[in-house]
Design an enzyme around this catalytic site. Structure first.
Site, PDB file in Angstrom:
ATOM      1  N   GLU A  23       3.130   3.299   5.373  1.00 18.71           N
ATOM      2  CA  GLU A  23       3.350   2.950   6.783  1.00 18.71           C
ATOM      3  C   GLU A  23       2.219   3.445   7.693  1.00 18.71           C
ATOM      4  O   GLU A  23       1.747   2.713   8.550  1.00 18.71           O
ATOM      5  CB  GLU A  23       4.715   3.453   7.257  1.00 18.71           C
ATOM      6  CG  GLU A  23       5.910   2.777   6.572  1.00 18.71           C
ATOM      7  CD  GLU A  23       5.919   1.258   6.693  1.00 18.71           C
ATOM      8  OE1 GLU A  23       5.150   0.696   7.501  1.00 18.71           O
ATOM      9  OE2 GLU A  23       6.698   0.614   5.947  1.00 18.71           O
ATOM     10  N   HIS A  32       0.938  -6.678  10.320  1.00 14.88           N
ATOM     11  CA  HIS A  32       1.448  -5.471   9.656  1.00 14.88           C
ATOM     12  C   HIS A  32       2.110  -5.821   8.312  1.00 14.88           C
ATOM     13  O   HIS A  32       1.784  -5.235   7.283  1.00 14.88           O
ATOM     14  CB  HIS A  32       2.437  -4.761  10.581  1.00 14.88           C
ATOM     15  CG  HIS A  32       3.037  -3.517  10.018  1.00 14.88           C
ATOM     16  ND1 HIS A  32       2.548  -2.266  10.297  1.00 14.88           N
ATOM     17  CD2 HIS A  32       4.074  -3.328   9.177  1.00 14.88           C
ATOM     18  CE1 HIS A  32       3.261  -1.358   9.659  1.00 14.88           C
ATOM     19  NE2 HIS A  32       4.204  -1.979   8.967  1.00 14.88           N
ATOM     20  N   GLU A  33       3.028  -6.768   8.347  1.00 15.39           N
ATOM     21  CA  GLU A  33       3.752  -7.110   7.109  1.00 15.39           C
ATOM     22  C   GLU A  33       2.800  -7.725   6.089  1.00 15.39           C
ATOM     23  O   GLU A  33       2.891  -7.451   4.896  1.00 15.39           O
ATOM     24  CB  GLU A  33       4.926  -8.049   7.387  1.00 15.39           C
ATOM     25  CG  GLU A  33       5.913  -7.566   8.453  1.00 15.39           C
ATOM     26  CD  GLU A  33       6.359  -6.122   8.286  1.00 15.39           C
ATOM     27  OE1 GLU A  33       6.421  -5.625   7.152  1.00 15.39           O
ATOM     28  OE2 GLU A  33       6.634  -5.461   9.321  1.00 15.39           O
ATOM     29  N   GLU A  93      14.913  -2.175   1.850  1.00 18.14           N
ATOM     30  CA  GLU A  93      14.296  -0.897   2.175  1.00 18.14           C
ATOM     31  C   GLU A  93      15.205  -0.163   3.163  1.00 18.14           C
ATOM     32  O   GLU A  93      15.711  -0.792   4.079  1.00 18.14           O
ATOM     33  CB  GLU A  93      12.920  -1.087   2.823  1.00 18.14           C
ATOM     34  CG  GLU A  93      12.204   0.248   3.000  1.00 18.14           C
ATOM     35  CD  GLU A  93      10.786   0.100   3.571  1.00 18.14           C
ATOM     36  OE1 GLU A  93      10.395  -1.003   3.965  1.00 18.14           O
ATOM     37  OE2 GLU A  93      10.105   1.123   3.628  1.00 18.14           O
ATOM     38  N   ASN A 116       8.857  -7.711   2.086  1.00 17.34           N
ATOM     39  CA  ASN A 116       9.229  -8.117   0.728  1.00 17.34           C
ATOM     40  C   ASN A 116       8.161  -9.015   0.105  1.00 17.34           C
ATOM     41  O   ASN A 116       7.635  -9.903   0.750  1.00 17.34           O
ATOM     42  CB  ASN A 116      10.546  -8.896   0.762  1.00 17.34           C
ATOM     43  CG  ASN A 116      11.558  -8.286   1.693  1.00 17.34           C
ATOM     44  OD1 ASN A 116      11.949  -7.154   1.499  1.00 17.34           O
ATOM     45  ND2 ASN A 116      11.929  -9.010   2.738  1.00 17.34           N
ATOM     46  N   ALA A 152      10.513  -6.102  11.041  1.00 18.26           N
ATOM     47  CA  ALA A 152      10.273  -7.042   9.964  1.00 18.26           C
ATOM     48  C   ALA A 152      10.157  -6.288   8.650  1.00 18.26           C
ATOM     49  O   ALA A 152      10.064  -5.060   8.645  1.00 18.26           O
ATOM     50  CB  ALA A 152       8.983  -7.831  10.210  1.00 18.26           C
ATOM     51  N   MET A 153      10.153  -7.030   7.543  1.00 22.93           N
ATOM     52  CA  MET A 153      10.137  -6.397   6.221  1.00 22.93           C
ATOM     53  C   MET A 153       9.212  -7.142   5.269  1.00 22.93           C
ATOM     54  O   MET A 153       9.277  -8.356   5.158  1.00 22.93           O
ATOM     55  CB  MET A 153      11.577  -6.352   5.688  1.00 22.93           C
ATOM     56  CG  MET A 153      11.713  -5.719   4.331  1.00 22.93           C
ATOM     57  SD  MET A 153      11.203  -3.965   4.378  1.00 22.93           S
ATOM     58  CE  MET A 153      10.542  -3.805   2.719  1.00 22.93           C
ATOM     59  N   HIS A 164       0.771  -5.079   4.344  1.00 18.53           N
ATOM     60  CA  HIS A 164       1.541  -4.335   3.347  1.00 18.53           C
ATOM     61  C   HIS A 164       1.361  -4.904   1.944  1.00 18.53           C
ATOM     62  O   HIS A 164       1.608  -4.208   0.958  1.00 18.53           O
ATOM     63  CB  HIS A 164       3.041  -4.388   3.676  1.00 18.53           C
ATOM     64  CG  HIS A 164       3.546  -3.235   4.495  1.00 18.53           C
ATOM     65  ND1 HIS A 164       3.226  -1.931   4.224  1.00 18.53           N
ATOM     66  CD2 HIS A 164       4.387  -3.199   5.562  1.00 18.53           C
ATOM     67  CE1 HIS A 164       3.842  -1.132   5.097  1.00 18.53           C
ATOM     68  NE2 HIS A 164       4.550  -1.877   5.930  1.00 18.53           N
TER      69      HIS A 164
END
Ligand code: TRP
Ligand code: ZN
Length: 853
Positions: free
Chosen positions: A318, A295-296, A119, A263, A260-261, A299
């Site tokens: 977001e 949060h992650e 991203e 995926n 963080a991400m 998502h």
């Protein structure tokens, strides 16, 4: 600078082709790493005859269409193939060098491990692809690498195959059944310690949970794991959302551009948001981990199952996911304190962004570099916009809207407008005017005047809303503002408590039958992200501090009282009059200090008082030196006025063991040190006896406000003790960055040579240079220009090394409009030096050119 072009939301077009399936094969072999992508391509627009793929910094070694070689053209950032086929298989082999990738986008190496960050547009650095979020494909991934060095080979979804190969190598295959955009792809290969656990969903499915950390850090992974399980349970309870794969992995890496991400099934995290034990992490760090893990995880539904049609819609995922993580933190912790933290982010960072050259709506209209739009506006103001809908619809209406959103859009790539439509249709609330919050940038000002007529017993609030123009948007329309209002009687009783919809540019609220003039608590709980102008008297604010129905309102009142007094003293300084503190203010603060009923963490927030940055945001022009002196004066006066109470509370709290008690104790300590150096002994003994990082750091932070021998010696001790723990050395770097003093910048420049610092690691850069520019305004804005020079040198280094991080830490330098001529000139000239760089990145170009325009 090569020509850079902005992209516009209004130019959005559905893709001509899509990719339904992709098989990726990675041969990880250092500089000879090879990626094979076999894509099933489908034409959507029957008039389209050229497939155009995105790709950056790649070299193609083979390209086949349906197994046969085919012509193609590679131009800057694109690969084009002319074809009449409606459906075909496209196979592309590319070569890359992950070790040379210091920008940390695409496939790169972090401390000996391969990892990816895709991203927003990083996948195009891995292979040529339709790298846009409205192309959703099913991924199969095969990873091959040396077995000893890379025992774990991870990707999204479920592990379906593995085996050994010749030459000490091995492979693992993964399949992710959920179609996803390329930005959610992830791969990690390395050697880790693994914390294993599991979670049973409410429908009874077992999910394997895995947290991977650098070797030797297993004992620091437990809080992240506990946070993950809490998040999963919370999302089931509050949002009725269950996890959908059989495995959920989190990998912590040292080199990471952001927090963080998310995926799919394989989150990649900055170590800062995973690793913690009480010796090395503060209570705040623990809280940060819980909220980012949440949060992650959240998502997975808001972002992954339903994703964005295009990057202008980033706030769709977001803003909504920040709202969800804030609600999670508030449900499992203190709602008031979490709300205060969120309000502070808006008031001191988002308002600053809105009044600077990068002002944009939560759904921006144009973008040069997408990485520049992961902002406090898109994220945090975006969350406020979601929160306003929650306020207008209520929890039930809002949850009905969420349900409708998932029923309509699961598996799709959609727009912010689709979300609002679901909320509207499910609740029956008309959000037509409300939608302007998505398109309009800038901070609305809400000016309120009160009148009371004793004879007719009528109390009237006259409201005026006005949004000042922003660089790319001069016309502003009235917004739909939810105004949460409480009216208090002189005995503290609540006379009215209601949310009003303000929709007109000018609007009156009239209350009849008021036997006395009430005190209004306006915009309770910060019910809209606006600047409130109301001419509160000292007595009114003290009344609110004492009687307001919400703790947040008490905090707001104390902050307003303090700010008002600071600005009065700034005026006194300018008129060369003596500064002055109203004894009612000191008594008010003492009253709170003695109130044992008040939540400790909340009182700690009160005692921090508005920061310099928050104060700067309250005015359009600022004399920073006068402001800093006035603020300092106020803190000293309050601290010496309440010294006995502070000391008593400090002593009492020292025997308690909770995060709230520690927060309050450290706030008291900070204030005590403002009164005199006599309290240095307290600091020293707290530091020496501390049994956790919160107390060690609390002592050092209190000392850090002034230069002293004790400060130097304790910081020295701290540095030696933690030399081998990078995340703690980051705290040390930040203490150094935030210390006052004339020659601070020379000291910081020297620190960039220290073994604990590296320009290649974003955490180090943020801790030293980012923290300096953002959190040490007095030194950063020194009139000799040394602060600007120090930041500029760092940015010039980072421009080629890591453009994303460079463009993030430049923020305080582009927000120069509020400062005096001399400083503005210095800041502009620093920006001109950056703009003149021959190899200026798009990221910096966008911000600097807008600042200088
Ligand atoms: N989507 C991520 C989040 O909010 C943000 C993110 C992580 C990101 N890494 C990034 C954004 C790199 C841009 C570039 O949770
Ligand atoms: Zn996010």
């Amino acid at each position: 600078m090569a020509q850079v072009k902005a992209k516009y939301l209004k130019d959005y077009r559905a893709p001509d082709f899509t990719i339904t399936h992709v098989d990726l094969s990675f041969v990880l072999d250092g500089a000879d790493t090879r990626v094979t992508a076999v894509s099933q391509v489908k034409r959507i627009n029957q008039d389209a005859k050229t497939l155009v793929l995105d790709g950056e910094g790649l070299s193609v070694s083979q390209l086949l269409v349906n197994g046969k070689s085919h012509d193609y053209r590679v131009t800057e950032g694109q690969l084009s193939i002319d074809t009449d086929l409606v459906e075909f298989e496209l196979s592309i082999v590319t070569e890359l060098d992950p070790q040379a990738n210091l920008a940390l986008e695409g496939l790169y190496m972090s401390d000996g491990a391969y990892c990816t960050q895709c991203e927003a547009e990083g996948f195009r650095r891995i292979t040529f692809f339709l790298d846009r979020p409205d192309v959703l494909a099913v991924y199969k991934v095969r990873i091959e690498a040396d077995k000893a060095a890379f025992p774990y080979l991870l990707s999204n979804g479920n592990r379906v195959d593995s085996g050994d190969l010749d030459g000490g190598r091995h492979f693992v295959c993964w399949e992710d059944p959920f179609p996803k955009p390329a930005y959610l792809f992830a791969l990690v290969a390395g050697d880790f310690d693994l914390l294993d656990d599991s979670f049973t969903t409410k429908s009874g499915r077992d999910v394997a949970l895995q947290v991977f950390v650098d070797k030797g850090n297993l004992h620091k992974a437990h809080h992240a794991m506990a946070s993950l399980k809490k998040s999963m349970a919370w999302d089931e309870n509050r949002f009725d959302l269950e996890y959908d794969l059989d495995i959920y992995m989190i990998v912590a890496v040292d080199f990471f551009n952001m927090g963080a991400m998310e995926n799919k099934g394989l989150n990649v995290f900055n170590t800062k948001y995973v690793l913690a034990d009480k010796d090395s992490a503060t209570d705040e760090d623990y809280h940060g981990i819980e909220s980012v893990v949440g949060h992650e995880y959240f998502h997975n539904w808001t972002g992954n199952r339903v994703t964005c049609r295009d990057w202008f819609q980033l706030s769709l995922k977001e803003g909504l996911t920040v709202f969800r993580d804030q609600e999670f933190s508030s449900d499992v912790g203190s709602r008031a304190v979490n709300r205060i933290h969120a309000i502070k982010v808006i008031k001191n960072q988002q308002f600053a962004e809105d009044s600077g050259p990068m002002a944009h709506a939560i759904r921006p209209e144009s973008v040069i570099e997408m990485n520049n739009f992961y902002t406090v506006t898109v994220y945090n103001k975006g969350a406020e916009v979601i929160r306003m809908m929650h306020t207008l619809l209520g929890e039930q209406g809002f949850q009905a809207g969420m349900k409708c959103y998932f029923e309509r859009h699961d598996g799709q790539a959609v727009t912010c407008d689709d979300f609002v439509a679901a909320m509207e249709d499910a609740s029956g609330v008309d959000l037509t005017q409300f939608r302007r919050w998505y398109s309009q940038s800038g901070t609305p000002e809400l000016t309120v005047n009160e009148t009371y007529d004793a004879e007719s017993q009528e109390y009237r609030l006259s409201l005026r809303q006005h949004t000042p123009p922003t660089p790319e948007q001069s016309e502003k329309l009235p917004l739909h503002i939810p105004l949460d209002l409480e009216l208090l009687g002189s005995d503290g009783r609540s006379l009215v408590s209601q949310v009003f919809s303000i929709t007109e540019a000018e609007q009156d609220l009239v209350f009849s039958g008021m036997t006395e003039q009430p005190v209004p608590s306006l915009l309770q709980n910060f019910s809209a992200p606006v600047r409130l102008n109301f001419d509160y008297s000292v007595d009114q604010l003290i009344h609110l501090m004492r009687y307001a129905g919400s703790e947040v309102a008490k905090w707001e009142a104390s902050a307003a009282l303090f700010s008002q007094a600071v600005w009065q003293n700034v005026a006194h300084l300018k008129a060369q009059k003596a500064m002055y503190v109203d004894p009612r203010l000191v008594d008010g603060v003492k009253g709170l200090l003695l109130d044992e009923q008040l939540d400790q963490a909340l009182l700690a927030e009160v005692l921090k008082f508005p920061s310099l940055n928050t104060l700067v945001e309250q005015v359009s022009r600022v004399d920073l030196d006068a402001l800093a002196s006035a603020r300092e004066f106020m803190l000293e006066e309050i601290a010496s006025g309440g010294e006995d109470e502070l000391l008593a509370r400090y002593r009492e709290l020292s025997t308690m063991d909770s995060a709230g008690a520690r927060a309050l104790k450290n706030a008291c300590l900070g204030l005590l040190l403002q009164t005199s150096d006599a309290h240095q002994g307290l600091v020293q003994s707290q530091y020496e006896q501390a049994g956790n990082m919160t107390d060690s750091l609390g002592a050092l932070a209190a000392l850090n406000l002034e230069q002293s021998e004790l400060r130097v010696s304790l910081l020295q001790d701290f540095q030696q003790k933690w030399a081998d723990t990078p995340l703690v050395m980051d705290k040390w770097l930040t203490l150094e960055a935030c210390c006052p003093g004339e020659d601070r910048c020379d000291a910081l420049r020297e620190l960039t040579q220290h073994s604990a610092f590296s320009f290649a690691n974003p955490n180090r850069v943020r801790s030293l240079i980012g923290a300096f520019a953002a959190a040490n305004p007095v030194v950063f804005h020194r009139i000799d220009g040394s602060g600007y020079r120090f930041l500029t040198e760092a940015i010039i280094k980072l421009n080629t090394l890591n453009p994303q991080v460079a463009a993030r830490i430049i923020t305080p330098l582009i927000q120069f409009k509020k400062f005096d001529e001399q400083r503005q000139k210095l800041m502009r000239s620093a920006l001109e030096d950056i703009l003149a760089l021959p190899d200026l990145s798009k990221d910096l170009y966008e911000k600097v050119s807008k600042a200088l325009a």
